[in-house]
Design a protein around this motif. Structure first.
Motif, mmCIF file in Angstrom:
data_model
loop_
_atom_site.group_PDB
_atom_site.id
_atom_site.type_symbol
_atom_site.label_atom_id
_atom_site.label_comp_id
_atom_site.label_asym_id
_atom_site.label_seq_id
_atom_site.Cartn_x
_atom_site.Cartn_y
_atom_site.Cartn_z
ATOM 1 N N GLY A 138 0.824 -1.190 0.000
ATOM 2 C CA GLY A 138 0.000 0.000 0.000
ATOM 3 C C GLY A 138 0.859 1.242 0.000
ATOM 4 N N ALA A 139 0.732 2.053 1.068
ATOM 5 C CA ALA A 139 1.483 3.302 1.148
ATOM 6 C C ALA A 139 2.984 3.054 1.138
ATOM 7 C CB ALA A 139 1.094 4.065 2.408
ATOM 8 N N PHE A 140 3.405 1.953 1.745
ATOM 9 C CA PHE A 140 4.815 1.575 1.648
ATOM 10 C C PHE A 140 4.885 0.064 1.527
ATOM 11 C CE2 PHE A 140 5.376 -0.369 5.769
ATOM 12 C CZ PHE A 140 4.416 0.255 6.556
ATOM 13 N N ASN A 141 5.991 -0.395 0.938
ATOM 14 C CA ASN A 141 6.198 -1.833 0.835
ATOM 15 C C ASN A 141 6.800 -2.321 2.137
ATOM 16 O OD1 ASN A 141 5.561 -2.232 -2.073
ATOM 17 N ND2 ASN A 141 7.233 -0.780 -2.311
ATOM 18 N N GLY A 142 6.117 -3.236 2.777
ATOM 19 C CA GLY A 142 6.671 -3.689 4.034
ATOM 20 C C GLY A 142 5.900 -4.849 4.616
ATOM 21 N N ALA A 143 6.366 -5.311 5.753
ATOM 22 C CA ALA A 143 5.734 -6.411 6.449
ATOM 23 C C ALA A 143 5.568 -6.036 7.912
ATOM 24 C CB ALA A 143 6.563 -7.686 6.323
ATOM 25 N N ILE A 144 4.418 -6.390 8.466
ATOM 26 C CA ILE A 144 4.149 -6.204 9.881
ATOM 27 C C ILE A 144 4.109 -7.581 10.524
ATOM 28 C CG2 ILE A 144 2.555 -5.275 11.600
ATOM 29 C CD1 ILE A 144 3.806 -3.147 9.820
ATOM 30 N N VAL A 145 4.873 -7.754 11.581
ATOM 31 C CA VAL A 145 4.976 -9.056 12.228
ATOM 32 C C VAL A 145 4.598 -8.916 13.701
ATOM 33 C CG1 VAL A 145 6.484 -11.005 12.752
ATOM 34 C CG2 VAL A 145 6.870 -9.657 10.679
ATOM 35 N N ARG A 146 3.707 -9.801 14.169
ATOM 36 C CA ARG A 146 3.405 -9.865 15.597
ATOM 37 C C ARG A 146 3.752 -11.260 16.097
ATOM 38 N NH1 ARG A 146 1.173 -7.406 19.656
ATOM 39 N NH2 ARG A 146 0.473 -5.617 18.448
ATOM 40 N N ILE A 147 4.547 -11.289 17.160
ATOM 41 C CA ILE A 147 4.953 -12.553 17.764
ATOM 42 C C ILE A 147 4.483 -12.564 19.210
ATOM 43 C CG2 ILE A 147 6.894 -14.044 18.393
ATOM 44 C CD1 ILE A 147 8.448 -12.798 16.083
ATOM 45 N N ASN A 148 3.581 -13.487 19.530
ATOM 46 C CA ASN A 148 3.089 -13.646 20.896
ATOM 47 C C ASN A 148 3.769 -14.847 21.537
ATOM 48 O OD1 ASN A 148 1.239 -11.488 20.765
ATOM 49 N ND2 ASN A 148 -0.261 -12.769 19.730
ATOM 50 N N GLY A 199 5.812 -10.557 23.847
ATOM 51 C CA GLY A 199 6.248 -10.790 22.476
ATOM 52 C C GLY A 199 6.811 -9.549 21.812
ATOM 53 N N TYR A 200 6.655 -9.491 20.490
ATOM 54 C CA TYR A 200 7.210 -8.400 19.693
ATOM 55 C C TYR A 200 6.179 -7.915 18.683
ATOM 56 C CZ TYR A 200 11.544 -10.694 21.239
ATOM 57 O OH TYR A 200 12.531 -11.272 21.981
ATOM 58 N N PHE A 201 6.266 -6.633 18.352
ATOM 59 C CA PHE A 201 5.530 -6.067 17.224
ATOM 60 C C PHE A 201 6.567 -5.408 16.322
ATOM 61 C CE2 PHE A 201 3.184 -2.785 14.946
ATOM 62 C CZ PHE A 201 2.113 -3.522 14.458
ATOM 63 N N VAL A 202 6.684 -5.891 15.092
ATOM 64 C CA VAL A 202 7.795 -5.509 14.223
ATOM 65 C C VAL A 202 7.279 -4.931 12.917
ATOM 66 C CG1 VAL A 202 9.944 -6.300 13.161
ATOM 67 C CG2 VAL A 202 9.057 -7.470 15.188
ATOM 68 N N SER A 203 7.932 -3.862 12.453
ATOM 69 C CA SER A 203 7.590 -3.255 11.169
ATOM 70 C C SER A 203 8.834 -3.219 10.291
ATOM 71 C CB SER A 203 7.050 -1.837 11.374
ATOM 72 O OG SER A 203 6.733 -1.233 10.143
ATOM 73 N N PHE A 204 8.800 -3.961 9.183
ATOM 74 C CA PHE A 204 9.852 -3.900 8.169
ATOM 75 C C PHE A 204 9.456 -2.803 7.182
ATOM 76 C CE2 PHE A 204 10.290 -8.093 9.920
ATOM 77 C CZ PHE A 204 11.630 -8.424 9.790
ATOM 78 N N ASN A 205 10.098 -1.658 7.269
ATOM 79 C CA ASN A 205 9.680 -0.482 6.516
ATOM 80 C C ASN A 205 10.452 -0.350 5.206
ATOM 81 O OD1 ASN A 205 7.958 0.312 8.674
ATOM 82 N ND2 ASN A 205 9.726 1.174 9.727
#
Length: 314
Positions: free
Chosen positions: A103-113, A193-199
């Protein structure tokens, strides 16, 4: 101003000149970049970069450091197309959800619980290994933030680099060419866990060799930023610019679009930050500028609130 945390307290860059070897040690992000530039300033290439497309499986395998997954645990929640693709994987100890969107940027959002790592050293090592498995080159430094009412939530920002020089982590507008998106990996370390954004993480797909170039000084870069932002000296003086507190970091700046929509052309430049005196009862504002490395030309400037002014660091 922002304060930097460190993955490594001491960084060493070995420069081989003819048959001798000299160790160059920097203890700050800017210092390390300048040491690299001292060696390579005359031979910094122009890069064409392309945004990477991550699959959920790719990121999950990288995080778990494995080549295989139990297919019975893998679930695709949406098909790729106009909608985002969401993949989930349950290891029994951790549940990993990956969302990718062009969408607005190419990326991946990762949530690790279900975070197993208890210390900063453990989770830092885990993420560095993940980046290595994904073929992502990050700098040896990162920015460390605290957020939340009780400073009980930590937030790390890792910088993408190419041969020791950062791909600019800050986005900005470049006239008719549209928005240039910053590149970084942001990790919020939560209790479970973690909340990660590959921007907009990119890979270099082409290089244009340039030799014998001479870089402008930091002083000229800061001056170019101010001249681009203010109409005259009086306006600059009235704004309360704190030039003595300015920072000026070497980055690969996006200067043009490539032949495809997800490509960008990058060249060496300066990311300038110049703080201003308080103007509304406590908030400090910063002028941000993106200046060409060879000429005192500023691509873009903007004034933003310095949201990091209360950050802590190790």
């Amino acid at each position: 101003m922002r304060k930097r945390g460190k993955v490594k307290i001491v960084l060493a860059i070995f420069i081989i000149v003819l048959f001798s070897c000299t160790a160059v040690i920097g203890n700050s992000r800017t210092g390390v970049i300048e040491n690299v530039m001292a060696k390579n300033a005359a031979d910094v290439d122009i890069l064409t970069i392309k945004s990477r497309v991550f699959t959920g499986e790719e990121i999950i395998k990288a995080w778990l450091d494995t080549d295989t997954l139990d297919e019975n645990c893998l679930t695709v929640l949406a098909q790729r197309g106009t909608a985002a693709v969401t993949t989930t994987y349950d290891t029994g100890k951790q549940k990993i959800t990956v969302n990718w969107n062009q969408g607005a940027f190419n990326g991946a959002i990762v949530r690790i619980n279900g975070r197993e790592e208890k210390t900063r050293e453990e989770w830092t090592a885990r993420w560095l290994k993940t980046f290595e498995n994904l073929g992502i080159s990050v700098d040896d430094s990162y920015e460390e933030k605290w957020q939340g009412e009780n400073n009980d939530e930590e937030h790390d920002i890792y910088y993408i680099e190419e041969n020791g020089i950062h791909l600019c982590p800050n986005g900005y507008s470049l006239g008719d060419l549209g928005q240039c998106w910053g590149q970084s990996i942001d990790i919020t370390i939560e209790k479970d866990g973690y909340f990660v954004s590959f921007n907009n993480v990119s890979e270099v797909i082409a290089r244009e060799e340039k030799k014998g170039r001479k870089l402008i000084s930091k002083e000229k870069a800061i001056r170019a930023c101010l001249d681009n932002y203010f109409w005259d000296q009086n306006a600059e003086d009235e704004a309360g610019v704190l030039v003595e507190e300015a920072s000026c970091d070497m980055e690969y700046l996006m200067i043009d679009k490539g032949s495809e929509n997800d490509e960008s052309v990058c060249d060496i430049g300066y990311y300038v930050q110049i703080p201003m005196s308080d103007t509304d009862g406590g908030n400090q504002y910063v002028i941000e500028g993106f200046v060409d490395g060879e000429y005192p030309y500023c691509y873009a400037t903007a004034m933003t609130a310095n949201v990091n002014q209360t950050d802590q660091s190790e």
